[in-house]
Enzyme design. Structure first.
Site, PDB file in Angstrom:
ATOM      1  N   GLY A 154     -23.605 -28.102 -43.755  1.00 15.61           N
ATOM      2  CA  GLY A 154     -23.552 -28.738 -45.066  1.00 15.61           C
ATOM      3  C   GLY A 154     -22.689 -27.949 -46.028  1.00 15.61           C
ATOM      4  O   GLY A 154     -23.016 -27.818 -47.210  1.00 15.61           O
ATOM      5  N   SER A 182     -19.625 -28.479 -47.228  1.00 15.95           N
ATOM      6  CA  SER A 182     -18.502 -29.141 -47.887  1.00 15.95           C
ATOM      7  C   SER A 182     -18.660 -29.281 -49.394  1.00 15.95           C
ATOM      8  O   SER A 182     -17.683 -29.550 -50.099  1.00 15.95           O
ATOM      9  CB  SER A 182     -18.276 -30.529 -47.273  1.00 15.95           C
ATOM     10  OG  SER A 182     -19.387 -31.376 -47.508  1.00 15.95           O
ATOM     11  N   ARG A 183     -19.884 -29.086 -49.901  1.00 12.89           N
ATOM     12  CA  ARG A 183     -20.069 -29.267 -51.351  1.00 12.89           C
ATOM     13  C   ARG A 183     -21.277 -28.478 -51.843  1.00 12.89           C
ATOM     14  O   ARG A 183     -22.066 -27.963 -51.058  1.00 12.89           O
ATOM     15  CB  ARG A 183     -20.243 -30.750 -51.692  1.00 12.89           C
ATOM     16  CG  ARG A 183     -21.449 -31.400 -51.057  1.00 12.89           C
ATOM     17  CD  ARG A 183     -21.438 -32.906 -51.221  1.00 12.89           C
ATOM     18  NE  ARG A 183     -22.611 -33.546 -50.633  1.00 12.89           N
ATOM     19  CZ  ARG A 183     -23.728 -33.816 -51.292  1.00 12.89           C
ATOM     20  NH1 ARG A 183     -23.826 -33.497 -52.579  1.00 12.89           N
ATOM     21  NH2 ARG A 183     -24.743 -34.385 -50.707  1.00 12.89           N
ATOM     22  N   ASP A 239     -23.357 -33.992 -36.915  1.00 13.33           N
ATOM     23  CA  ASP A 239     -24.662 -34.290 -37.502  1.00 13.33           C
ATOM     24  C   ASP A 239     -25.657 -33.261 -36.987  1.00 13.33           C
ATOM     25  O   ASP A 239     -25.891 -33.182 -35.772  1.00 13.33           O
ATOM     26  CB  ASP A 239     -25.067 -35.707 -37.103  1.00 13.33           C
ATOM     27  CG  ASP A 239     -26.432 -36.126 -37.612  1.00 13.33           C
ATOM     28  OD1 ASP A 239     -27.180 -35.268 -38.137  1.00 13.33           O
ATOM     29  OD2 ASP A 239     -26.778 -37.314 -37.470  1.00 13.33           O
ATOM     30  N   VAL A 240     -26.258 -32.478 -37.868  1.00 11.44           N
ATOM     31  CA  VAL A 240     -27.157 -31.411 -37.436  1.00 11.44           C
ATOM     32  C   VAL A 240     -28.410 -31.930 -36.742  1.00 11.44           C
ATOM     33  O   VAL A 240     -29.106 -31.167 -36.062  1.00 11.44           O
ATOM     34  CB  VAL A 240     -27.568 -30.496 -38.621  1.00 11.44           C
ATOM     35  CG1 VAL A 240     -26.354 -29.802 -39.216  1.00 11.44           C
ATOM     36  CG2 VAL A 240     -28.350 -31.272 -39.684  1.00 11.44           C
ATOM     37  N   TYR A 283     -40.422 -33.963 -49.160  1.00 14.65           N
ATOM     38  CA  TYR A 283     -39.401 -32.904 -49.216  1.00 14.65           C
ATOM     39  C   TYR A 283     -40.053 -31.527 -49.156  1.00 14.65           C
ATOM     40  O   TYR A 283     -39.616 -30.638 -48.412  1.00 14.65           O
ATOM     41  CB  TYR A 283     -38.597 -33.059 -50.499  1.00 14.65           C
ATOM     42  CG  TYR A 283     -37.534 -32.011 -50.710  1.00 14.65           C
ATOM     43  CD1 TYR A 283     -36.386 -31.981 -49.921  1.00 14.65           C
ATOM     44  CD2 TYR A 283     -37.669 -31.049 -51.719  1.00 14.65           C
ATOM     45  CE1 TYR A 283     -35.403 -31.032 -50.127  1.00 14.65           C
ATOM     46  CE2 TYR A 283     -36.695 -30.095 -51.928  1.00 14.65           C
ATOM     47  CZ  TYR A 283     -35.560 -30.089 -51.132  1.00 14.65           C
ATOM     48  OH  TYR A 283     -34.585 -29.133 -51.338  1.00 14.65           O
ATOM     49  N   LYS A 312     -39.527 -28.431 -46.370  1.00 16.97           N
ATOM     50  CA  LYS A 312     -39.050 -27.112 -46.771  1.00 16.97           C
ATOM     51  C   LYS A 312     -40.091 -26.025 -46.500  1.00 16.97           C
ATOM     52  O   LYS A 312     -39.745 -24.875 -46.215  1.00 16.97           O
ATOM     53  CB  LYS A 312     -38.639 -27.128 -48.248  1.00 16.97           C
ATOM     54  CG  LYS A 312     -37.355 -27.910 -48.503  1.00 16.97           C
ATOM     55  CD  LYS A 312     -36.198 -27.349 -47.685  1.00 16.97           C
ATOM     56  CE  LYS A 312     -34.883 -28.003 -48.023  1.00 16.97           C
ATOM     57  NZ  LYS A 312     -33.749 -27.408 -47.253  1.00 16.97           N
ATOM     58  N   ILE A 365     -30.838 -25.640 -59.239  1.00 15.47           N
ATOM     59  CA  ILE A 365     -29.467 -25.156 -59.230  1.00 15.47           C
ATOM     60  C   ILE A 365     -28.531 -26.273 -59.681  1.00 15.47           C
ATOM     61  O   ILE A 365     -28.745 -27.448 -59.360  1.00 15.47           O
ATOM     62  CB  ILE A 365     -29.074 -24.665 -57.814  1.00 15.47           C
ATOM     63  CG1 ILE A 365     -30.089 -23.631 -57.304  1.00 15.47           C
ATOM     64  CG2 ILE A 365     -27.660 -24.093 -57.810  1.00 15.47           C
ATOM     65  CD1 ILE A 365     -30.226 -22.385 -58.163  1.00 15.47           C
TER      66      ILE A 365
END
Length: 258
Positions: free
Chosen positions: A21, A23-24, A72-73, A165, A169, A198
Protein backbone atom coordinates in the site's frame (compact mmCIF):
# COMPACT_ATOMS: atom_id res chain seq x y z
CA UNK A 1 19.30 9.21 -1.91
CA UNK A 2 21.99 10.02 0.61
CA UNK A 3 22.12 8.83 4.18
CA UNK A 4 25.63 10.13 4.90
CA UNK A 5 24.47 12.45 7.68
CA UNK A 6 22.72 9.71 9.65
CA UNK A 7 24.16 7.90 12.66
CA UNK A 8 25.35 4.47 11.57
CA UNK A 9 22.65 2.77 13.66
CA UNK A 10 19.90 4.51 11.65
CA UNK A 11 21.46 4.02 8.21
CA UNK A 12 19.61 1.59 5.95
CA UNK A 13 21.99 1.79 3.01
CA UNK A 14 21.86 -1.31 0.83
CA UNK A 15 18.91 -2.89 2.61
CA UNK A 16 15.89 -3.97 0.59
CA UNK A 17 12.39 -3.02 1.69
CA UNK A 18 8.86 -3.72 0.50
CA UNK A 19 6.06 -1.37 1.53
CA UNK A 20 2.55 -2.65 0.85
CA UNK A 21 0.00 0.00 0.00
CA UNK A 22 2.92 2.31 -0.73
CA UNK A 23 1.39 4.45 -3.44
CA UNK A 24 -0.27 7.09 -1.26
CA UNK A 25 -0.78 8.49 2.22
CA UNK A 26 1.18 6.88 5.03
CA UNK A 27 2.57 4.18 2.72
CA UNK A 28 4.00 6.76 0.36
CA UNK A 29 5.66 8.58 3.27
CA UNK A 30 7.15 5.32 4.56
CA UNK A 31 8.57 4.38 1.16
CA UNK A 32 10.10 7.83 0.76
CA UNK A 33 11.66 7.95 4.22
CA UNK A 34 13.10 4.43 3.95
CA UNK A 35 14.66 5.42 0.63
CA UNK A 36 16.06 8.58 2.22
CA UNK A 37 17.76 6.33 4.79
CA UNK A 38 19.43 4.45 1.92
CA UNK A 39 17.12 1.47 1.45
CA UNK A 40 16.13 0.10 -1.94
CA UNK A 41 12.34 0.19 -1.91
CA UNK A 42 9.60 -1.81 -3.64
CA UNK A 43 6.37 0.20 -3.69
CA UNK A 44 3.36 -2.11 -3.72
CA UNK A 45 -0.03 -1.05 -5.05
CA UNK A 46 -3.33 -2.78 -5.77
CA UNK A 47 -4.95 -0.30 -8.18
CA UNK A 48 -2.93 2.91 -8.01
CA UNK A 49 -0.25 2.13 -10.59
CA UNK A 50 0.20 5.75 -11.68
CA UNK A 51 0.55 6.93 -8.07
CA UNK A 52 3.06 4.15 -7.30
CA UNK A 53 5.11 5.13 -10.33
CA UNK A 54 5.12 8.72 -9.08
CA UNK A 55 6.58 7.56 -5.76
CA UNK A 56 9.25 5.57 -7.60
CA UNK A 57 10.11 8.56 -9.81
CA UNK A 58 10.39 10.84 -6.76
CA UNK A 59 12.76 8.40 -5.05
CA UNK A 60 14.86 7.95 -8.18
CA UNK A 61 15.03 11.72 -8.69
CA UNK A 62 16.81 11.92 -5.32
CA UNK A 63 19.28 9.20 -6.31
CA UNK A 64 17.48 6.27 -4.70
CA UNK A 65 16.54 2.88 -6.09
CA UNK A 66 12.90 1.84 -6.25
CA UNK A 67 10.36 -0.11 -8.25
CA UNK A 68 6.59 -0.36 -8.35
CA UNK A 69 5.07 -3.80 -7.96
CA UNK A 70 1.35 -4.41 -8.29
CA UNK A 71 -0.46 -7.19 -6.45
CA UNK A 72 -3.47 -7.72 -4.20
CA UNK A 73 -2.19 -8.55 -0.71
CA UNK A 74 -5.21 -10.79 -0.08
CA UNK A 75 -4.50 -12.99 -3.15
CA UNK A 76 -2.06 -15.75 -2.15
CA UNK A 77 -0.84 -16.50 -5.67
CA UNK A 78 -0.42 -12.81 -6.49
CA UNK A 79 1.53 -12.27 -3.26
CA UNK A 80 3.92 -15.12 -4.07
CA UNK A 81 4.53 -13.78 -7.57
CA UNK A 82 4.95 -10.22 -6.29
CA UNK A 83 7.52 -11.21 -3.68
CA UNK A 84 9.39 -13.25 -6.29
CA UNK A 85 9.53 -10.17 -8.52
CA UNK A 86 10.80 -8.02 -5.66
CA UNK A 87 13.47 -10.54 -4.68
CA UNK A 88 14.76 -10.75 -8.25
CA UNK A 89 14.75 -6.98 -8.74
CA UNK A 90 16.30 -5.99 -5.42
CA UNK A 91 18.42 -9.06 -4.76
CA UNK A 92 16.69 -10.01 -1.53
CA UNK A 93 14.47 -8.62 1.19
CA UNK A 94 15.41 -7.23 4.60
CA UNK A 95 12.38 -5.13 5.58
CA UNK A 96 8.67 -5.77 5.12
CA UNK A 97 6.22 -3.02 6.01
CA UNK A 98 2.64 -4.32 6.08
CA UNK A 99 0.89 -1.02 5.52
CA UNK A 100 -1.91 -1.97 3.10
CA UNK A 101 -5.28 -1.69 4.76
CA UNK A 102 -8.85 -0.48 4.37
CA UNK A 103 -11.37 1.09 6.71
CA UNK A 104 -15.13 0.57 6.57
CA UNK A 105 -17.12 2.14 9.40
CA UNK A 106 -20.60 1.20 10.59
CA UNK A 107 -22.55 0.93 13.81
CA UNK A 108 -23.12 -2.69 14.78
CA UNK A 109 -26.80 -2.67 13.75
CA UNK A 110 -25.75 -1.60 10.24
CA UNK A 111 -22.77 -3.91 9.78
CA UNK A 112 -22.77 -5.72 6.45
CA UNK A 113 -21.21 -9.17 6.21
CA UNK A 114 -19.55 -8.31 2.90
CA UNK A 115 -17.81 -5.34 4.55
CA UNK A 116 -16.62 -7.54 7.40
CA UNK A 117 -15.21 -10.06 4.92
CA UNK A 118 -13.46 -7.30 2.94
CA UNK A 119 -11.81 -5.89 6.07
CA UNK A 120 -10.57 -9.30 7.14
CA UNK A 121 -9.26 -10.06 3.64
CA UNK A 122 -7.08 -6.98 3.39
CA UNK A 123 -6.18 -6.08 6.97
CA UNK A 124 -5.66 -9.55 8.42
CA UNK A 125 -5.27 -12.03 5.56
CA UNK A 126 -3.07 -9.56 3.65
CA UNK A 127 -0.74 -9.06 6.60
CA UNK A 128 -0.52 -12.81 7.17
CA UNK A 129 0.11 -13.70 3.51
CA UNK A 130 2.79 -11.06 3.04
CA UNK A 131 4.53 -12.03 6.28
CA UNK A 132 4.50 -15.67 5.19
CA UNK A 133 5.92 -14.81 1.76
CA UNK A 134 8.65 -12.74 3.39
CA UNK A 135 9.58 -15.30 6.03
CA UNK A 136 12.39 -17.11 4.18
CA UNK A 137 14.28 -14.02 2.95
CA UNK A 138 13.83 -12.20 6.25
CA UNK A 139 15.08 -15.14 8.30
CA UNK A 140 17.98 -15.41 5.87
CA UNK A 141 18.72 -11.73 6.54
CA UNK A 142 18.92 -12.63 10.26
CA UNK A 143 19.63 -9.57 12.40
CA UNK A 144 18.81 -7.26 9.47
CA UNK A 145 15.36 -8.84 9.08
CA UNK A 146 12.39 -6.66 10.01
CA UNK A 147 8.62 -6.86 9.82
CA UNK A 148 6.75 -3.69 10.75
CA UNK A 149 2.96 -3.93 10.79
CA UNK A 150 0.66 -0.92 10.70
CA UNK A 151 -2.17 -1.23 13.20
CA UNK A 152 -4.24 1.61 14.71
CA UNK A 153 -5.05 3.34 17.96
CA UNK A 154 -8.58 1.93 17.67
CA UNK A 155 -7.14 -1.58 17.69
CA UNK A 156 -6.21 -0.94 21.33
CA UNK A 157 -8.91 1.40 22.58
CA UNK A 158 -11.87 0.68 20.27
CA UNK A 159 -14.19 3.30 18.81
CA UNK A 160 -17.94 3.54 18.30
CA UNK A 161 -18.83 2.70 14.72
CA UNK A 162 -15.53 0.93 14.09
CA UNK A 163 -16.04 -2.50 15.62
CA UNK A 164 -15.07 -4.31 12.41
CA UNK A 165 -12.00 -2.18 11.70
CA UNK A 166 -10.88 -2.24 15.35
CA UNK A 167 -11.17 -6.04 15.46
CA UNK A 168 -8.92 -6.46 12.42
CA UNK A 169 -6.35 -4.02 13.76
CA UNK A 170 -6.38 -5.73 17.15
CA UNK A 171 -5.77 -8.95 15.25
CA UNK A 172 -2.70 -7.40 13.64
CA UNK A 173 -1.34 -6.69 17.12
CA UNK A 174 -1.85 -10.32 18.16
CA UNK A 175 -0.17 -11.48 14.95
CA UNK A 176 2.75 -9.13 15.55
CA UNK A 177 3.41 -10.49 19.04
CA UNK A 178 3.15 -14.11 17.89
CA UNK A 179 5.45 -13.63 14.88
CA UNK A 180 7.95 -11.83 17.09
CA UNK A 181 8.28 -15.03 19.10
CA UNK A 182 8.56 -17.18 15.98
CA UNK A 183 11.22 -15.06 14.27
CA UNK A 184 13.33 -14.16 17.29
CA UNK A 185 15.66 -17.18 17.09
CA UNK A 186 17.24 -15.70 13.94
CA UNK A 187 17.43 -12.16 15.30
CA UNK A 188 14.65 -10.95 13.01
CA UNK A 189 12.33 -8.50 14.78
CA UNK A 190 8.59 -8.02 14.35
CA UNK A 191 6.93 -4.86 15.63
CA UNK A 192 3.86 -2.73 15.01
CA UNK A 193 3.23 0.99 14.70
CA UNK A 194 -0.17 2.19 15.90
CA UNK A 195 -1.02 5.58 14.38
CA UNK A 196 -3.60 7.87 15.88
CA UNK A 197 -5.38 10.28 13.57
CA UNK A 198 -3.07 11.17 10.69
CA UNK A 199 -3.55 13.74 7.95
CA UNK A 200 -4.57 11.64 4.92
CA UNK A 201 -7.35 11.67 2.32
CA UNK A 202 -9.26 9.21 4.51
CA UNK A 203 -9.18 11.38 7.64
CA UNK A 204 -9.93 14.52 5.62
CA UNK A 205 -13.12 12.89 4.36
CA UNK A 206 -14.17 11.57 7.77
CA UNK A 207 -13.28 14.55 9.96
CA UNK A 208 -14.95 17.82 9.08
CA UNK A 209 -16.12 20.81 11.10
CA UNK A 210 -17.32 20.05 14.62
CA UNK A 211 -16.15 16.42 14.47
CA UNK A 212 -12.60 17.56 13.79
CA UNK A 213 -12.66 20.10 16.60
CA UNK A 214 -14.06 17.53 19.04
CA UNK A 215 -11.28 15.11 18.14
CA UNK A 216 -8.57 17.72 18.57
CA UNK A 217 -9.92 18.39 22.05
CA UNK A 218 -9.12 14.78 22.98
CA UNK A 219 -5.56 14.82 21.66
CA UNK A 220 -3.15 16.20 24.27
CA UNK A 221 -0.77 17.53 21.61
CA UNK A 222 -3.73 19.33 20.04
CA UNK A 223 -3.19 18.40 16.39
CA UNK A 224 -3.58 15.71 13.75
CA UNK A 225 -0.36 13.81 12.98
CA UNK A 226 1.55 13.90 9.69
CA UNK A 227 2.33 10.83 7.53
CA UNK A 228 6.06 11.54 7.86
CA UNK A 229 5.78 11.13 11.64
CA UNK A 230 4.56 7.57 11.13
CA UNK A 231 7.25 6.98 8.52
CA UNK A 232 9.99 8.09 10.92
CA UNK A 233 8.75 5.59 13.52
CA UNK A 234 8.81 2.81 10.92
CA UNK A 235 12.32 3.77 9.80
CA UNK A 236 13.52 3.63 13.40
CA UNK A 237 12.09 0.14 13.91
CA UNK A 238 13.70 -0.95 10.63
CA UNK A 239 17.14 0.20 11.76
CA UNK A 240 19.91 -1.31 13.86
CA UNK A 241 18.99 1.17 16.60
CA UNK A 242 15.88 -0.96 17.24
CA UNK A 243 17.63 -4.35 17.10
CA UNK A 244 16.63 -5.21 20.69
CA UNK A 245 12.97 -4.25 20.26
CA UNK A 246 10.53 -6.94 19.17
CA UNK A 247 6.86 -7.70 19.78
CA UNK A 248 6.31 -4.02 20.58
CA UNK A 249 3.46 -1.71 19.59
CA UNK A 250 4.80 1.81 19.08
CA UNK A 251 2.02 4.34 19.62
CA UNK A 252 2.26 7.48 17.48
CA UNK A 253 -0.95 9.25 18.43
CA UNK A 254 -0.21 12.61 20.05
CA UNK A 255 -1.28 11.26 23.43
CA UNK A 256 -4.77 10.18 22.34
CA UNK A 257 -4.09 6.82 24.00
CA UNK A 258 -1.48 6.69 26.74
Amino acid sequence: MTSSNLPASLDLTGRCALVTGGSRGIGRAIATVLAARGAHVAVNYARGEAAANEVVSAIEAEGGKALAVGFDVSDADAVKEGFKQVGEALGGLDILVNNAGISIDALLMRVKEDDWEALQRVNLRGTLLCSKAAARPLLKAKTRGRIINLTSVVGEQGNAGQSMYAATKAGVIGMTKSLAREFSSRGCTVNAVAPGFIQTDMTDAALQGDAREALLGNIPLGRIGAPDEIAEAVAFLASDAAAYITGHVLRVNGGLLI
